[in-house]
Design a protein around this motif. Structure first.
Motif, PDB file in Angstrom:
ATOM      1  N   THR A   1       0.797  -0.971   0.115  1.00  0.00           N
ATOM      2  CA  THR A   1       0.286   0.268  -0.017  1.00  0.00           C
ATOM      3  C   THR A   1       0.431   0.907  -0.619  1.00  0.00           C
ATOM      4  O   THR A   1       0.379   2.465  -0.408  1.00  0.00           O
ATOM      5  N   LYS A   2       1.937   1.320   0.891  1.00  0.00           N
ATOM      6  CA  LYS A   2       2.701   2.341   1.504  1.00  0.00           C
ATOM      7  C   LYS A   2       3.410   2.561  -0.431  1.00  0.00           C
ATOM      8  O   LYS A   2       3.500   3.801  -1.284  1.00  0.00           O
ATOM      9  N   MET A   3       4.206   1.834  -1.267  1.00  0.00           N
ATOM     10  CA  MET A   3       4.455   1.335  -2.789  1.00  0.00           C
ATOM     11  C   MET A   3       3.256   2.073  -3.514  1.00  0.00           C
ATOM     12  O   MET A   3       4.056   3.052  -4.046  1.00  0.00           O
ATOM     13  N   MET A   4       2.319   1.767  -3.223  1.00  0.00           N
ATOM     14  CA  MET A   4       1.505   2.280  -4.313  1.00  0.00           C
ATOM     15  C   MET A   4       0.802   4.132  -3.964  1.00  0.00           C
ATOM     16  O   MET A   4       0.993   4.776  -5.044  1.00  0.00           O
ATOM     17  N   LEU A   5       0.863   4.100  -2.746  1.00  0.00           N
ATOM     18  CA  LEU A   5       0.912   5.737  -2.545  1.00  0.00           C
ATOM     19  C   LEU A   5       2.048   6.430  -2.977  1.00  0.00           C
ATOM     20  O   LEU A   5       2.347   7.278  -3.431  1.00  0.00           O
ATOM     21  N   GLU A   6       3.321   5.860  -2.876  1.00  0.00           N
ATOM     22  CA  GLU A   6       4.447   6.348  -2.912  1.00  0.00           C
ATOM     23  C   GLU A   6       4.751   6.431  -4.912  1.00  0.00           C
ATOM     24  O   GLU A   6       4.938   8.118  -5.361  1.00  0.00           O
ATOM     25  N   HIS A   7       4.621   5.867  -4.987  1.00  0.00           N
ATOM     26  CA  HIS A   7       4.090   5.810  -7.096  1.00  0.00           C
ATOM     27  C   HIS A   7       3.428   6.597  -7.679  1.00  0.00           C
ATOM     28  O   HIS A   7       3.696   7.777  -7.996  1.00  0.00           O
TER      29      HIS A   7
ATOM     30  N   ASP B   1       2.146   9.800  -5.393  1.00  0.00           N
ATOM     31  CA  ASP B   1       2.546  10.569  -5.686  1.00  0.00           C
ATOM     32  C   ASP B   1       4.349  11.010  -6.130  1.00  0.00           C
ATOM     33  O   ASP B   1       3.814  12.356  -7.092  1.00  0.00           O
ATOM     34  N   GLN B   2       4.530  10.193  -6.611  1.00  0.00           N
ATOM     35  CA  GLN B   2       5.499  10.487  -7.550  1.00  0.00           C
ATOM     36  C   GLN B   2       4.596  11.170  -9.023  1.00  0.00           C
ATOM     37  O   GLN B   2       5.352  11.606  -9.886  1.00  0.00           O
ATOM     38  N   THR B   3       4.378  10.163  -9.685  1.00  0.00           N
ATOM     39  CA  THR B   3       3.042  10.299 -11.047  1.00  0.00           C
ATOM     40  C   THR B   3       2.764  11.629 -10.737  1.00  0.00           C
ATOM     41  O   THR B   3       3.322  12.737 -11.728  1.00  0.00           O
ATOM     42  N   ILE B   4       2.132  11.542  -9.353  1.00  0.00           N
ATOM     43  CA  ILE B   4       2.085  13.769  -9.555  1.00  0.00           C
ATOM     44  C   ILE B   4       2.506  14.173  -9.506  1.00  0.00           C
ATOM     45  O   ILE B   4       1.827  15.531 -10.315  1.00  0.00           O
ATOM     46  N   HIS B   5       3.840  14.755  -8.858  1.00  0.00           N
ATOM     47  CA  HIS B   5       5.052  14.939  -8.901  1.00  0.00           C
ATOM     48  C   HIS B   5       5.414  15.694 -10.223  1.00  0.00           C
ATOM     49  O   HIS B   5       5.798  16.406 -10.582  1.00  0.00           O
TER      50      HIS B   5
END
Length: 217
Positions: free
Chosen positions: A131-137, A139-143
């Motif tokens: 779940t954390k990796m998906m959220l980080e991914h 966030d990275q995509t949004i960034h």
């Protein structure tokens, strides 16, 4: 009456050694005549009856002889007792084995339960990590999207906009000083609207903003 030692021995059923011992202890009256010892006896019938009774009593108290059948019966009884003891020991051993096996089964069940709980915990941890990796991914995509949008807004031909690296070359700074300033810009460009990134490069707009706080050294 006088009796020789042989006669006295036969009459009273006594060994010659015992008679000689009594003579030496002077427990018997005797005389010696022509090198022959004669023992004085007062009343033979009474003495004979008195002496004969203990002999008969001793014979009556004599233990019966042990026969082969008696020995066999004794061994059979002991053998039976030994078999019973062996059976008792075997029963105890069987009980101990059963108790040990039950303890092993209980221990195995405890270990299985423990590993089952560990597996469940590991599963939950893996789910949290995913779940954390998906959220980080995300966030990275949004960034990245925001960065692209930000880069597209840069007017390349607008006066006052300069690339950070080129600008630092114009300053009288040492190499390590330029690196420190560049790292400072890289650490804040996501949150500072004064810094714009495009194609991996940082741009400054001196016509709109003041960068003295970031450029100071």
């Amino acid at each position: 009456m006088q009796l020789t030692i042989d006669e006295y021995s036969k009459q009273f059923k006594m060994s010659k050694e015992m008679i000689n011992s009594k003579l030496r202890a002077k427990k018997l009256n005797y005389i010696i005549d022509d090198s022959v010892t004669y023992i004085q006896v007062d009343d033979i019938p009474v003495q004979k009856e008195e002496k004969s009774e203990p002999v008969q009593e001793k014979r009556a108290l004599t233990k019966p002889k042990t026969t082969v059948a008696t020995v066999i019966a004794l061994y059979q009884r002991e053998n039976t007792q030994l078999k019973e003891k062996i059976m008792q020991l075997e029963n105890k051993i069987d009980k101990l084995i059963d108790d040990k096996e039950q303890m092993l089964r209980d221990e195995r069940d405890k270990i299985e339960q423990l590993y089952s709980k560990k597996d469940e915990q590991l599963k939950n941890i893996l789910e949290l990590v995913n779940t954390k990796m998906m959220l980080e991914h995300q966030d990275q995509t949004i960034h990245e999207v925001e960065t692209l949008e930000k880069e597209e807004e840069i007017p390349e031909t607008e006066p006052g906009i300069v690339e950070l690296k080129e600008y630092l070359k114009t300053l009288n700074l040492r190499s390590y000083q330029r690196k420190v300033i560049k790292r400072r810009f890289l650490s804040v460009y996501d949150n500072d609207i004064r810094v714009v990134q495009k194609d991996g490069k940082l741009y400054l707009d001196f016509s709109k903003y003041d960068y003295s706080d970031l450029l100071s050294y």
